[in-house]
Design a protein around this motif. Sequence first.
Motif, PDB file in Angstrom:
ATOM      1  N   MET A   1       0.832  -1.180   0.000  1.00  0.00           N
ATOM      2  CA  MET A   1       0.000   0.000   0.000  1.00  0.00           C
ATOM      3  C   MET A   1       0.880   1.249   0.000  1.00  0.00           C
ATOM      4  SD  MET A   1      -2.783   1.485   2.723  1.00  0.00           S
ATOM      5  CE  MET A   1      -3.688  -0.010   2.883  1.00  0.00           C
ATOM      6  N   SER A   2       0.604   2.146  -0.897  1.00  0.00           N
ATOM      7  CA  SER A   2       1.387   3.367  -1.044  1.00  0.00           C
ATOM      8  C   SER A   2       0.987   4.382   0.022  1.00  0.00           C
ATOM      9  CB  SER A   2       1.154   3.940  -2.439  1.00  0.00           C
ATOM     10  OG  SER A   2       2.043   4.989  -2.687  1.00  0.00           O
ATOM     11  N   GLU A   3       1.957   5.159   0.469  1.00  0.00           N
ATOM     12  CA  GLU A   3       1.707   6.248   1.410  1.00  0.00           C
ATOM     13  C   GLU A   3       2.513   7.452   0.963  1.00  0.00           C
ATOM     14  OE1 GLU A   3       2.919   4.640   5.221  1.00  0.00           O
ATOM     15  OE2 GLU A   3       5.025   4.915   4.785  1.00  0.00           O
ATOM     16  N   GLN A   4       2.280   8.584   1.631  1.00  0.00           N
ATOM     17  CA  GLN A   4       2.992   9.815   1.297  1.00  0.00           C
ATOM     18  C   GLN A   4       3.699  10.355   2.527  1.00  0.00           C
ATOM     19  OE1 GLN A   4      -0.010  12.446  -0.348  1.00  0.00           O
ATOM     20  NE2 GLN A   4       0.434  11.719  -2.422  1.00  0.00           N
ATOM     21  N   THR A   5       4.790  11.066   2.276  1.00  0.00           N
ATOM     22  CA  THR A   5       5.517  11.776   3.318  1.00  0.00           C
ATOM     23  C   THR A   5       5.939  13.124   2.777  1.00  0.00           C
ATOM     24  OG1 THR A   5       7.236  11.549   5.015  1.00  0.00           O
ATOM     25  CG2 THR A   5       7.837  10.891   2.776  1.00  0.00           C
ATOM     26  N   LEU A   6       6.249  14.024   3.699  1.00  0.00           N
ATOM     27  CA  LEU A   6       6.778  15.328   3.319  1.00  0.00           C
ATOM     28  C   LEU A   6       8.274  15.329   3.568  1.00  0.00           C
ATOM     29  CD1 LEU A   6       6.081  18.462   2.673  1.00  0.00           C
ATOM     30  CD2 LEU A   6       6.675  18.729   5.083  1.00  0.00           C
ATOM     31  N   ILE A   7       9.013  15.864   2.637  1.00  0.00           N
ATOM     32  CA  ILE A   7      10.421  16.168   2.898  1.00  0.00           C
ATOM     33  C   ILE A   7      10.626  17.659   2.664  1.00  0.00           C
ATOM     34  CG2 ILE A   7      11.277  13.870   2.289  1.00  0.00           C
ATOM     35  CD1 ILE A   7      12.650  16.010  -0.044  1.00  0.00           C
ATOM     36  N   LEU A   8      11.541  18.218   3.426  1.00  0.00           N
ATOM     37  CA  LEU A   8      11.991  19.585   3.217  1.00  0.00           C
ATOM     38  C   LEU A   8      13.497  19.531   3.027  1.00  0.00           C
ATOM     39  CD1 LEU A   8      10.113  21.381   6.154  1.00  0.00           C
ATOM     40  CD2 LEU A   8       9.374  21.212   3.762  1.00  0.00           C
ATOM     41  N   VAL A   9      13.976  20.042   1.903  1.00  0.00           N
ATOM     42  CA  VAL A   9      15.409  20.267   1.780  1.00  0.00           C
ATOM     43  C   VAL A   9      15.610  21.642   2.393  1.00  0.00           C
ATOM     44  CG1 VAL A   9      17.412  20.473   0.278  1.00  0.00           C
ATOM     45  CG2 VAL A   9      15.578  18.855  -0.307  1.00  0.00           C
ATOM     46  N   LYS A  10      16.287  21.654   3.525  1.00  0.00           N
ATOM     47  CA  LYS A  10      16.412  22.859   4.343  1.00  0.00           C
ATOM     48  C   LYS A  10      17.363  23.872   3.689  1.00  0.00           C
ATOM     49  CE  LYS A  10      15.431  20.320   8.592  1.00  0.00           C
ATOM     50  NZ  LYS A  10      15.945  19.994   9.942  1.00  0.00           N
ATOM     51  N   PRO A  11      17.367  25.112   4.214  1.00  0.00           N
ATOM     52  CA  PRO A  11      18.175  26.160   3.585  1.00  0.00           C
ATOM     53  C   PRO A  11      19.648  25.800   3.368  1.00  0.00           C
ATOM     54  CG  PRO A  11      16.680  27.146   5.152  1.00  0.00           C
ATOM     55  CD  PRO A  11      16.561  25.653   5.319  1.00  0.00           C
ATOM     56  N   ASP A  12      20.252  25.031   4.283  1.00  0.00           N
ATOM     57  CA  ASP A  12      21.659  24.676   4.074  1.00  0.00           C
ATOM     58  C   ASP A  12      21.824  23.744   2.884  1.00  0.00           C
ATOM     59  OD1 ASP A  12      20.318  22.831   5.865  1.00  0.00           O
ATOM     60  OD2 ASP A  12      22.244  21.952   6.392  1.00  0.00           O
ATOM     61  N   GLY A  13      20.861  22.855   2.654  1.00  0.00           N
ATOM     62  CA  GLY A  13      20.909  21.959   1.507  1.00  0.00           C
ATOM     63  C   GLY A  13      20.733  22.697   0.193  1.00  0.00           C
ATOM     64  N   VAL A  14      19.821  23.669   0.182  1.00  0.00           N
ATOM     65  CA  VAL A  14      19.604  24.476  -1.025  1.00  0.00           C
ATOM     66  C   VAL A  14      20.841  25.326  -1.291  1.00  0.00           C
ATOM     67  CG1 VAL A  14      18.179  26.275  -2.087  1.00  0.00           C
ATOM     68  CG2 VAL A  14      17.087  24.472  -0.725  1.00  0.00           C
ATOM     69  N   LYS A  15      21.337  26.003  -0.255  1.00  0.00           N
ATOM     70  CA  LYS A  15      22.507  26.884  -0.409  1.00  0.00           C
ATOM     71  C   LYS A  15      23.717  26.122  -0.933  1.00  0.00           C
ATOM     72  CE  LYS A  15      25.478  29.939   2.291  1.00  0.00           C
ATOM     73  NZ  LYS A  15      25.760  30.482   3.617  1.00  0.00           N
ATOM     74  N   ARG A  16      23.904  24.882  -0.485  1.00  0.00           N
ATOM     75  CA  ARG A  16      25.063  24.094  -0.895  1.00  0.00           C
ATOM     76  C   ARG A  16      24.846  23.371  -2.228  1.00  0.00           C
ATOM     77  NH1 ARG A  16      26.406  20.152   3.573  1.00  0.00           N
ATOM     78  NH2 ARG A  16      28.050  19.621   2.111  1.00  0.00           N
ATOM     79  N   GLY A  17      23.702  23.558  -2.861  1.00  0.00           N
ATOM     80  CA  GLY A  17      23.441  22.944  -4.165  1.00  0.00           C
ATOM     81  C   GLY A  17      23.203  21.444  -4.088  1.00  0.00           C
ATOM     82  N   LEU A  18      22.598  20.975  -2.993  1.00  0.00           N
ATOM     83  CA  LEU A  18      22.408  19.534  -2.781  1.00  0.00           C
ATOM     84  C   LEU A  18      20.986  19.043  -3.056  1.00  0.00           C
ATOM     85  CD1 LEU A  18      24.552  19.156   0.454  1.00  0.00           C
ATOM     86  CD2 LEU A  18      25.163  18.474  -1.881  1.00  0.00           C
ATOM     87  N   VAL A  19      20.108  19.918  -3.545  1.00  0.00           N
ATOM     88  CA  VAL A  19      18.722  19.516  -3.807  1.00  0.00           C
ATOM     89  C   VAL A  19      18.686  18.330  -4.763  1.00  0.00           C
ATOM     90  CG1 VAL A  19      16.492  20.222  -4.766  1.00  0.00           C
ATOM     91  CG2 VAL A  19      17.793  21.814  -3.335  1.00  0.00           C
ATOM     92  N   GLY A  20      19.400  18.422  -5.874  1.00  0.00           N
ATOM     93  CA  GLY A  20      19.411  17.344  -6.863  1.00  0.00           C
ATOM     94  C   GLY A  20      19.927  16.040  -6.287  1.00  0.00           C
ATOM     95  N   GLU A  21      21.000  16.099  -5.512  1.00  0.00           N
ATOM     96  CA  GLU A  21      21.572  14.882  -4.925  1.00  0.00           C
ATOM     97  C   GLU A  21      20.623  14.250  -3.915  1.00  0.00           C
ATOM     98  OE1 GLU A  21      24.072  11.718  -3.762  1.00  0.00           O
ATOM     99  OE2 GLU A  21      23.886  12.883  -5.607  1.00  0.00           O
ATOM    100  N   ILE A  22      19.989  15.069  -3.098  1.00  0.00           N
ATOM    101  CA  ILE A  22      19.045  14.542  -2.107  1.00  0.00           C
ATOM    102  C   ILE A  22      17.855  13.890  -2.805  1.00  0.00           C
ATOM    103  CG2 ILE A  22      17.405  15.234  -0.309  1.00  0.00           C
ATOM    104  CD1 ILE A  22      19.611  17.304   0.586  1.00  0.00           C
ATOM    105  N   LEU A  23      17.291  14.573  -3.789  1.00  0.00           N
ATOM    106  CA  LEU A  23      16.154  14.005  -4.529  1.00  0.00           C
ATOM    107  C   LEU A  23      16.576  12.781  -5.342  1.00  0.00           C
ATOM    108  CD1 LEU A  23      14.378  17.288  -5.655  1.00  0.00           C
ATOM    109  CD2 LEU A  23      13.712  15.753  -3.784  1.00  0.00           C
ATOM    110  N   ARG A  24      17.800  12.785  -5.871  1.00  0.00           N
ATOM    111  CA  ARG A  24      18.303  11.633  -6.625  1.00  0.00           C
ATOM    112  C   ARG A  24      18.317  10.393  -5.741  1.00  0.00           C
ATOM    113  NH1 ARG A  24      22.079   8.258  -6.912  1.00  0.00           N
ATOM    114  NH2 ARG A  24      23.282   9.194  -5.225  1.00  0.00           N
ATOM    115  N   ARG A  25      18.773  10.546  -4.509  1.00  0.00           N
ATOM    116  CA  ARG A  25      18.833   9.407  -3.591  1.00  0.00           C
ATOM    117  C   ARG A  25      17.433   8.874  -3.278  1.00  0.00           C
ATOM    118  NH1 ARG A  25      23.679   9.639   0.558  1.00  0.00           N
ATOM    119  NH2 ARG A  25      25.292  10.540  -0.749  1.00  0.00           N
ATOM    120  N   ILE A  26      16.483   9.777  -3.129  1.00  0.00           N
ATOM    121  CA  ILE A  26      15.109   9.366  -2.841  1.00  0.00           C
ATOM    122  C   ILE A  26      14.523   8.639  -4.048  1.00  0.00           C
ATOM    123  CG2 ILE A  26      12.785  10.274  -2.427  1.00  0.00           C
ATOM    124  CD1 ILE A  26      14.211  12.434  -0.620  1.00  0.00           C
ATOM    125  N   GLU A  27      14.730   9.190  -5.239  1.00  0.00           N
ATOM    126  CA  GLU A  27      14.226   8.532  -6.445  1.00  0.00           C
ATOM    127  C   GLU A  27      14.957   7.224  -6.722  1.00  0.00           C
ATOM    128  OE1 GLU A  27      12.305  11.648  -9.464  1.00  0.00           O
ATOM    129  OE2 GLU A  27      14.477  11.900  -9.256  1.00  0.00           O
TER     130      GLU A  27
END
Length: 137
Positions: A1-27
Amino acid sequence: MSEQTLILVKPDGVKRGLVGEILRRIEAKGYRIERMRMLTATDELLAKHYHEHTEKPFYTGMTDYMKSGPIVAAVIEGTRVIEGVRSLSGATEPTAAAPGTIRGDLGRDWGTGEIENLIHSSDGEESAALEISVWFD
C-alpha cells in the motif's frame, strides 16, 4: 500500500546545491516525487509546522535557520515511504549520522550552534498528513 511523506530540503541543503543529490537518492530508492515547490518559509508557516515546539527554548533559533534561505518542499510517495525516507536521511545530528545516509555523507557541524542537517522528513502517517497540508494547502 502506497503512502505519502513530506520532505523539506532545508536552507543549508539548497545553499550548498544539494537539492538534486538529495532528490536523486530518494528517487534511486524507488520513491516518486508527487509534488514539489521552492519557497522561503514564513513565521506563520513554521509555527504551523513546528506547533509542538513553539514554547521550547530552541524554537527561535530553529525558525531563524529555517527562514535563512529557500526551502524545497516535496511530497514523496511509495510503499513504506515514511520509514524509508527517514532511514535514507540518517540521524538528526549529522556528525553522528551513519555513512551512506544523506546526513552522514553530506552533513556536518558547521559551528553555528544550530543543527543544520539538510533534510526534514515526516515521522509518521499523522504528522505526514498534517505537514503536507501545511506546506501544500
